[in-house]
Design a protein around this motif. Structure first.
Motif, mmCIF file in Angstrom:
data_model
loop_
_atom_site.group_PDB
_atom_site.id
_atom_site.type_symbol
_atom_site.label_atom_id
_atom_site.label_comp_id
_atom_site.label_asym_id
_atom_site.label_seq_id
_atom_site.Cartn_x
_atom_site.Cartn_y
_atom_site.Cartn_z
ATOM 1 N N ASN A 1 -9.296 -5.954 -1.584
ATOM 2 C CA ASN A 1 -9.467 -4.504 -1.416
ATOM 3 C C ASN A 1 -8.489 -3.893 -0.422
ATOM 4 O O ASN A 1 -8.417 -2.666 -0.296
ATOM 5 N N SER A 2 -7.730 -4.727 0.280
ATOM 6 C CA SER A 2 -6.775 -4.203 1.255
ATOM 7 C C SER A 2 -5.714 -3.330 0.616
ATOM 8 O O SER A 2 -5.121 -2.469 1.271
ATOM 9 N N LYS B 1 -10.071 -10.366 -11.031
ATOM 10 C CA LYS B 1 -10.059 -9.693 -9.730
ATOM 11 C C LYS B 1 -11.092 -10.298 -8.782
ATOM 12 O O LYS B 1 -10.879 -10.357 -7.568
ATOM 13 N N GLU C 1 -13.012 -10.644 -1.440
ATOM 14 C CA GLU C 1 -13.146 -9.208 -1.655
ATOM 15 C C GLU C 1 -12.410 -8.384 -0.601
ATOM 16 O O GLU C 1 -11.699 -7.428 -0.917
ATOM 17 N N ASN D 1 -5.525 -2.714 -12.471
ATOM 18 C CA ASN D 1 -6.786 -2.579 -13.202
ATOM 19 C C ASN D 1 -6.561 -2.459 -14.700
ATOM 20 O O ASN D 1 -7.445 -2.795 -15.497
ATOM 21 N N GLY E 1 -9.511 3.558 -5.811
ATOM 22 C CA GLY E 1 -9.964 2.777 -6.952
ATOM 23 C C GLY E 1 -8.875 2.047 -7.711
ATOM 24 O O GLY E 1 -9.165 1.269 -8.627
ATOM 25 N N THR F 1 -10.411 -9.142 6.375
ATOM 26 C CA THR F 1 -9.905 -7.946 5.720
ATOM 27 C C THR F 1 -8.647 -7.506 6.444
ATOM 28 O O THR F 1 -8.449 -7.816 7.615
ATOM 29 N N ALA G 1 -5.924 -0.710 -8.005
ATOM 30 C CA ALA G 1 -5.551 -1.986 -7.382
ATOM 31 C C ALA G 1 -4.046 -2.188 -7.515
ATOM 32 O O ALA G 1 -3.532 -2.368 -8.622
ATOM 33 N N SER H 1 0.826 -1.204 0.000
ATOM 34 C CA SER H 1 0.000 0.000 0.000
ATOM 35 C C SER H 1 0.864 1.259 0.000
ATOM 36 O O SER H 1 0.545 2.251 -0.666
ATOM 37 N N VAL I 1 -6.307 -1.680 -2.431
ATOM 38 C CA VAL I 1 -6.971 -0.794 -3.391
ATOM 39 C C VAL I 1 -7.047 0.598 -2.774
ATOM 40 O O VAL I 1 -7.615 0.778 -1.691
ATOM 41 N N VAL J 1 -6.825 -1.419 5.326
ATOM 42 C CA VAL J 1 -7.481 -1.406 4.017
ATOM 43 C C VAL J 1 -7.420 -0.019 3.377
ATOM 44 O O VAL J 1 -7.925 0.959 3.924
ATOM 45 N N GLY J 2 -6.799 0.054 2.208
ATOM 46 C CA GLY J 2 -6.799 1.279 1.429
ATOM 47 C C GLY J 2 -6.161 2.475 2.098
ATOM 48 O O GLY J 2 -6.436 3.616 1.721
#
Length: 425
Positions: free
Chosen positions: A138-139, A129, A134, A121, A144, A378, A146, A109, A141, A382-383
């Motif tokens: 998404n951890s 994907k 999920e 993406n 938007g 998760t 990836a 990240s 992403v 995340v993100g």
């Protein structure tokens, strides 16, 4: 990759090197063209601490890929946990770049938020994907984009030394279901045996476990400076003072030492923990069971994943993504999990009976218990942009409060300002 902080110098170096990554010259990998005009390329693939244990698995995997892709040669390199971050940054900054790299979620990240890895993406279909759980996918992403493909993962379980638990008058067949109950078990262990309940590392995941968000929903500001966070930290300090939790910022190695030396009765960790106690303390291994992890106020199932990223300076991003997708597809993740005692991040893999059947061994207990929570799992970061820096700031704050006696509210005020500054970088 360990999450111990290396101080302001490392942060400065990371910022400097990442700025070079995004502004410097292209990668160092080269290709060639044969007489028929077909391009032949070499992809450099880096992993973390997998050689020599899994040489046979990866040599077979790579040979299979090269057979189906005769124009591609995979050059596999493996580095220790504590070396790969600096090695990667130095390699890219010096004008070269590996093509596919194994990173944990935190650093993947961090690299993504600096624009240092490819947005997948651009190369992956929605079907590809969608093959991953999920919450785990998404951890990494961010906005938007990836930035990583999830690879092997794990969710924590509670390991109980049944010998110590029984000495304390506790019933291992009726284990604690909540953090509050775990604390009571720890108090009883301390009172009856003199041993501690468990050791833990002081990291930011302690907040979401107790229902405290690290950042606001739009990821633009800190959200952890709340009365609930102060109460949670003060309660943790009380548990440390009582000896329920060892008063230390205990990394994974220290946790292994405490548990294998029977200084603690419990361990909160993933299934790979078993590999270490089985070697270090076979008698403790024989007395250990694995049960579902007691939940806090957040009722979360946190994953601890390894990922594959493609550095932005790879000369062959399309081919690199194709290889990363091959390594992390359901069939290969299932095979690797069986070989390495890990869990897959792919939905189809978990349908294999291997992940639901048990032979009564500790490994099987942990595997089944951990696998049951994958659909809800998760990563706690995340993100999060600049995830490594955010985690380091929070960890230092927790150390100052819990180990150095600083005021919880005053310190959280300071950490909030620091994190907000990091998010604006």
């Amino acid at each position: 990759m360990p999450k111990k902080h290396k101080g302001l110098l490392l942060t400065f170096c990371c910022i400097l090197l990442l700025s070079i990554i995004t502004a410097g010259c292209g990668g160092g990998q080269s290709g060639s063209t044969d007489e028929a005009g077909n391009e032949h390329i070499t992809l450099e693939f880096w992993t973390i601490a997998l050689q020599p244990t899994f040489n046979d698995y990866f040599n077979t995997l790579i040979a299979e890929y090269e057979k189906d892709h005769p124009n591609v040669k995979i050059e596999w390199k493996d580095y220790p946990y504590d070396a790969i971050t600096d090695k990667l940054l130095t390699s890219i900054a010096s004008g070269g770049s590996p093509d596919v790299v194994n990173l944990n979620t935190e650093f993947a990240s961090q690299m993504g938020s600096k624009g240092a890895v490819v947005d997948l993406n651009e190369y992956l279909s929605d079907e590809q994907k969608g093959a991953y759980f999920e919450g785990i996918f998404n951890s990494t992403v961010i906005d938007g984009k990836a930035y990583a493909l999830p690879w092997y993962t794990g969710t924590e379980v509670l390991f109980i030394n049944t010998k110590i638990a029984k000495e304390a008058g506790l019933d291992p067949s009726n284990p604690p279901a909540t953090r509050e109950e775990l604390a009571e078990w720890g108090r009883q262990v301390k009172a009856k045996t003199g041993k501690a309940g468990y050791a833990q590392q002081l990291v930011s995941k302690l907040f979401p476990i107790e229902g405290v968000s690290i950042l606001t929903e739009d990821k633009t500001a800190a959200a952890f400076n709340t009365p609930e966070a102060v109460a949670m930290i003060n309660n943790m300090k009380k548990l440390m003072d009582e000896g329920v939790i060892i008063k230390e910022d205990a990394n994974f190695t220290k946790q292994i030492q405490y548990y294998s030396g029977e200084q603690t009765a419990f361990q909160l960790g993933g299934p790979t923990f078993i590999n270490f106690i089985k070697t270090a303390a076979p008698d403790v291994y024989k007395n250990t069971i694995a049960v579902p992890l007691p939940t806090g106020q957040g009722d979360l199932r946190l994953s601890n994943s390894m990922n594959l990223v493609v550095p932005a300076k790879s000369e062959h991003p399309k081919e690199a993504v194709e290889f990363a997708a091959f390594v992390t597809n359901a069939e290969n993740q299932t095979s690797f999990s069986k070989a390495a005692n890990t869990l897959p991040s792919t939905k189809a893999s978990i349908q294999d009976p291997f992940f639901s059947e048990t032979d009564g061994s500790l490994e099987a207990q942990a595997k089944v218990v951990s696998a049951q929570s994958l659909a809800k799992a998760t990563d706690y970061m995340v993100g999060v942009p600049n995830a490594q820096d955010v985690n380091s700031a929070i960890a230092r704050g927790l150390q100052n409060i819990l180990l150095n006696g600083q005021d919880a509210q005053k310190t959280l005020n300071e950490v909030e300002q620091e994190v907000n500054g990091i998010l604006q970088q």
